[in-house]
Design a protein around this motif. Sequence first.
Motif, PDB file in Angstrom:
ATOM      1  N   GLU A 121       0.837  -1.205   0.000  1.00 56.60           N
ATOM      2  CA  GLU A 121       0.000   0.000   0.000  1.00 56.60           C
ATOM      3  C   GLU A 121       0.869   1.251   0.000  1.00 56.60           C
ATOM      4  O   GLU A 121       0.596   2.210  -0.719  1.00 56.60           O
ATOM      5  CB  GLU A 121      -0.916  -0.004   1.224  1.00 56.60           C
ATOM      6  N   ARG A 124       2.337   1.568  -3.455  1.00 55.74           N
ATOM      7  CA  ARG A 124       1.311   2.051  -4.390  1.00 55.74           C
ATOM      8  C   ARG A 124       1.133   3.559  -4.258  1.00 55.74           C
ATOM      9  O   ARG A 124       1.160   4.299  -5.251  1.00 55.74           O
ATOM     10  CB  ARG A 124      -0.015   1.325  -4.116  1.00 55.74           C
ATOM     11  N   ASN A 177      -1.871   2.155 -10.375  1.00 45.98           N
ATOM     12  CA  ASN A 177      -2.476   2.039  -9.054  1.00 45.98           C
ATOM     13  C   ASN A 177      -3.294   0.756  -8.922  1.00 45.98           C
ATOM     14  O   ASN A 177      -3.155   0.004  -7.961  1.00 45.98           O
ATOM     15  CB  ASN A 177      -3.337   3.276  -8.790  1.00 45.98           C
ATOM     16  N   GLU A 178      -4.149   0.514  -9.900  1.00 47.57           N
ATOM     17  CA  GLU A 178      -5.022  -0.666  -9.826  1.00 47.57           C
ATOM     18  C   GLU A 178      -4.247  -1.961 -10.008  1.00 47.57           C
ATOM     19  O   GLU A 178      -4.615  -2.984  -9.431  1.00 47.57           O
ATOM     20  CB  GLU A 178      -6.151  -0.556 -10.851  1.00 47.57           C
ATOM     21  N   ILE A 180      -1.166  -2.543  -8.917  1.00 47.38           N
ATOM     22  CA  ILE A 180      -0.561  -2.821  -7.608  1.00 47.38           C
ATOM     23  C   ILE A 180      -1.637  -3.209  -6.603  1.00 47.38           C
ATOM     24  O   ILE A 180      -1.432  -4.100  -5.774  1.00 47.38           O
ATOM     25  CB  ILE A 180       0.273  -1.621  -7.119  1.00 47.38           C
ATOM     26  N   ARG A 181      -2.812  -2.586  -6.674  1.00 46.10           N
ATOM     27  CA  ARG A 181      -3.904  -2.929  -5.761  1.00 46.10           C
ATOM     28  C   ARG A 181      -4.355  -4.382  -5.973  1.00 46.10           C
ATOM     29  O   ARG A 181      -4.609  -5.110  -5.007  1.00 46.10           O
ATOM     30  CB  ARG A 181      -5.087  -1.986  -5.932  1.00 46.10           C
ATOM     31  N   GLU A 184      -1.792  -6.534  -4.464  1.00 45.07           N
ATOM     32  CA  GLU A 184      -1.914  -6.393  -3.015  1.00 45.07           C
ATOM     33  C   GLU A 184      -3.050  -7.277  -2.478  1.00 45.07           C
ATOM     34  O   GLU A 184      -2.893  -7.957  -1.460  1.00 45.07           O
ATOM     35  CB  GLU A 184      -2.189  -4.915  -2.713  1.00 45.07           C
TER      36      GLU A 184
END
Length: 192
Positions: A121, A124, A177-178, A180-181, A184
């Motif tokens: 997080e 990110r 971002n998405e 890595i999310r 995650e």
Amino acid sequence: AVTISEVFFAAVISIPLGIITGLLVAKHVLFGRFFGPFVYFLVSVPKSIFLPLFILILGVGFNQKVAFGVAQAIFVIVINTAAATVNVPKAWVTVGKSCGASNWHLYTRIYMPAMIPMVLEGIRLGIIFIITGVILAEMYAAKNGFGFLISAWADTFNMPFLFAGIVFATTLTIIINESIRCYEKRVSAWRK
């Protein structure tokens, strides 16, 4: 290509440096007491006010953009890593020690798996700050790069290109971002 390379090198520098510093802040008392307040203070200060200083020290070029990107991201990564380290259940560490785990095994088999969701997080968010910082630095003083183009399009009132540039930068940031999310979520699924 210039902007992506600046973002890439800023990420390559800030991610390991931020993780190591976060571990040191959380696990070593003297280091945490000395650098902890400094890190938490700098998080609250908007880093954009330091951009003229970066330009004065490093000039206008690749190194300045990378350094400013690192400065934007590193504190978020440090804080998330320190918080992740502190939140590792003490019982897990105790069990590891009682089974004879070395410090290396404690970090690789207990701390890192438990910390990965919070560290990711921080990474990110850090990458988002890197992209913002690099584009801002290019808009402020650059001869090339995506931020330079956005600034040039704004100065010449070239609205179609300006809006296309904004949409492109936004889309790129959302994709990173998405991605890595999603990773995650995959990594932290076992915690539930």
